[in-house]
Scaffold this active site. Structure first.
Site, PDB file in Angstrom:
ATOM      1  N   TYR A 176       2.989  23.106 -42.376  1.00 37.18           N
ATOM      2  CA  TYR A 176       4.449  23.073 -42.189  1.00 37.18           C
ATOM      3  C   TYR A 176       5.021  23.468 -43.545  1.00 37.18           C
ATOM      4  O   TYR A 176       5.732  22.719 -44.178  1.00 37.18           O
ATOM      5  CB  TYR A 176       4.813  21.634 -41.808  1.00 37.18           C
TER       6      TYR A 176
ATOM      7  N   HIS B 231      12.106  26.517 -43.099  1.00 35.28           N
ATOM      8  CA  HIS B 231      11.900  26.049 -41.728  1.00 35.28           C
ATOM      9  C   HIS B 231      12.021  24.532 -41.645  1.00 35.28           C
ATOM     10  O   HIS B 231      12.711  23.998 -40.767  1.00 35.28           O
ATOM     11  CB  HIS B 231      10.522  26.496 -41.227  1.00 35.28           C
TER      12      HIS B 231
ATOM     13  N   GLU C  19       3.824  32.668 -37.652  1.00 40.19           N
ATOM     14  CA  GLU C  19       2.948  32.075 -38.662  1.00 40.19           C
ATOM     15  C   GLU C  19       1.864  33.077 -39.054  1.00 40.19           C
ATOM     16  O   GLU C  19       1.613  34.064 -38.372  1.00 40.19           O
ATOM     17  CB  GLU C  19       2.268  30.804 -38.116  1.00 40.19           C
TER      18      GLU C  19
ATOM     19  N   TYR D 282       7.016  13.588 -29.695  1.00 39.99           N
ATOM     20  CA  TYR D 282       6.418  13.717 -31.039  1.00 39.99           C
ATOM     21  C   TYR D 282       6.465  12.453 -31.886  1.00 39.99           C
ATOM     22  O   TYR D 282       5.738  12.348 -32.878  1.00 39.99           O
ATOM     23  CB  TYR D 282       7.010  14.910 -31.786  1.00 39.99           C
TER      24      TYR D 282
ATOM     25  N   LYS E 283       2.447  21.800 -28.002  1.00 42.58           N
ATOM     26  CA  LYS E 283       1.840  22.833 -28.841  1.00 42.58           C
ATOM     27  C   LYS E 283       0.469  23.285 -28.340  1.00 42.58           C
ATOM     28  O   LYS E 283       0.062  24.408 -28.622  1.00 42.58           O
ATOM     29  CB  LYS E 283       1.647  22.291 -30.265  1.00 42.58           C
TER      30      LYS E 283
HETATM   31 CA    CA Z   1       3.474  25.477 -35.932  1.00 44.09          CA
END
Ligand code: CA
Length: 420
Positions: free
Chosen positions: A135, A140, A208, A251, A260
């Protein structure tokens, strides 16, 4: 050969390709391909020609000590990665010599092992044992913190001290071109209400990059930051598909789970870290002093331009994001040093993804969540429709390349279409 293999930037091949080809002679990435017989083998690519390394080795064109024919007859690169960086350097060095325009004698024999890209099938390059998602983009993490928590304290207190990450799921990593089935899950439509089970209404992307482990460390040993890159063979493009409505409900407190793990897509070519050496750059200055194990004097970011396209079902291409991997606050070396500081053992083929790579400007945000700012600023597409999240029939394609004066090191693309 312990130093990176740096290929002369002026070198040309006898195989023609345009100046903006993703795959010049300076790139020579590794992949896995099959022809109509379905047999998978290790390959490289130059221009739009896939190079059959198994075939070249069989005919004696690649002569690399320690290399076994079975390393190149495999369905994954793992066995070859096991042989180490220097073996792969020797292979790429042989390829440079074979494909260079100075080599005029063997062209017709080498051509027997070239196949037009369009005529072959590309497969997952590595068998991923474990997959970790970081992360690492400050922009972001800040954007998400502003949208879902407190705009004044968007970054959580740990964020500037360590590369935050979680363990993802390897089994659902798919190669570019694989359709992505819209997942269902628990969704809480309104605060305080009981959840329903339904298909996600907020299917999203995450732009990513991921690195592939090419050298193991023993359980209990850490990888010092200074030598972290010795354990990294190369990089891929990575799209971490995400279901935001499922994510928001599930989460807390342990992090992402079913939002995910239904799919992540990767590009088919493993771009060697050596090929990216000319594009090394400094990352952002740390805002807070770092613990020693995360400090690194060497520039450890890479200047790789990234673009995300949304293709509607009529085939219209919309550029929705332009970003760059140089924006990442935490480098791959820092991620790997942190991942192993507790003695966690990395294995050949493990994959570590960067986390969404958002840049400083709104057109550089790497997810639709951010681009459409939680649905408040829907994206207007060329066909007149708008998107806050993905619809069935939409295709997302991520492209990436590092641009040099004389050539570019491209990653190809990672693409996936949403199906019901
Ligand atoms: Ca991710």
């Amino acid at each position: 050969m312990n130093a990176p293999l740096i290929i002369d930037p002026t070198l040309k091949s006898w195989i023609p390709y345009p100046i903006d080809s993703d795959f010049p002679i300076q790139n020579l990435p590794l992949g896995i391909f099959s022809k109509s017989d379905g047999i998978t083998k290790v390959c490289s690519i130059i221009g739009d020609q896939v190079v059959d390394l198994f075939g070249l080795y069989s005919d004696g064109f690649i002569q690399c000590p320690g290399l076994d024919i079975s390393d190149l007859a495999s369905g994954y690169l793992n066995k070859l990665l096991q042989k180490g960086k220097n073996t792969i350097r020797e292979i790429r060095k042989d390829l440079v010599q074979l494909l260079s325009e100075a080599n005029t004698k063997d062209q017709s024999l080498i051509k027997n092992h070239l196949y037009p890209l369009k005529s072959v099938k590309l497969h997952l390059p590595v068998k991923v044992g474990d997959y970790t998602d970081f992360y690492s983009s400050r922009e972001h993490a800040t954007n998400v913190g502003m949208m879902f928590r407190d705009p004044a304290n968007a970054l959580l207190p740990n964020w500037l001290h360590l590369p935050v990450g979680y363990h993802g799921r390897a089994s659902s990593i798919v190669v570019s071109g694989t359709d992505i089935k819209r997942p269902k899950g628990q969704i809480q439509l309104k605060d305080g209400e009981a959840p329903i089970l339904d298909s996600t209404r907020q299917l999203d992307i995450e732009l990513e990059m991921a690195f592939v482990i090419g050298k193991e460390n023993k359980l209990g040993d850490s990888i010092p930051i200074e030598i972290a890159e010795q354990h990294i063979q190369g990089l891929l493009l990575f799209n971490d598909w995400s279901a935001r409505d499922i994510q928001r409900w599930e989460y807390v407190p342990l992090g992402p789970f079913l939002a995910k793990n239904f799919a992540s897509s990767i590009s088919p070519w493993l771009i060697d870290l050596d090929a990216l050496e000319p594009f090394r750059t400094n990352g952002p200055e740390p805002s807070l002093p770092l613990l020693d194990y995360l400090r690194n004097d060497k520039p450890s970011n890479f200047d790789i331009e990234l673009a995300v396209y949304l293709i509607t079902s009529d085939g219209t291409e919309n550029l929705i994001c332009k970003s760059n991997s140089k924006y990442l606050y935490w480098s791959m070396s820092q991620q790997l040093a942190h991942h192993t500081i507790n003695g966690c053992n990395m294995q050949i083929g493990d994959l570590c993804a960067s986390g969404t790579i958002s840049g400083p400007t709104p057109d550089s945000y790497g997810s639709m969540l951010e681009l459409a700012w939680k649905g408040t600023k829907p994206l207007l597409l060329k066909d007149g429709t708008t998107r806050s999240f993905l619809l069935d029939g939409d295709t997302i394609t991520i492209k990436g390349f590092a641009q040099h004066d004389q050539y570019r090191i491209g990653f190809g693309e990672v693409s996936g279409r949403i199906v019901a």
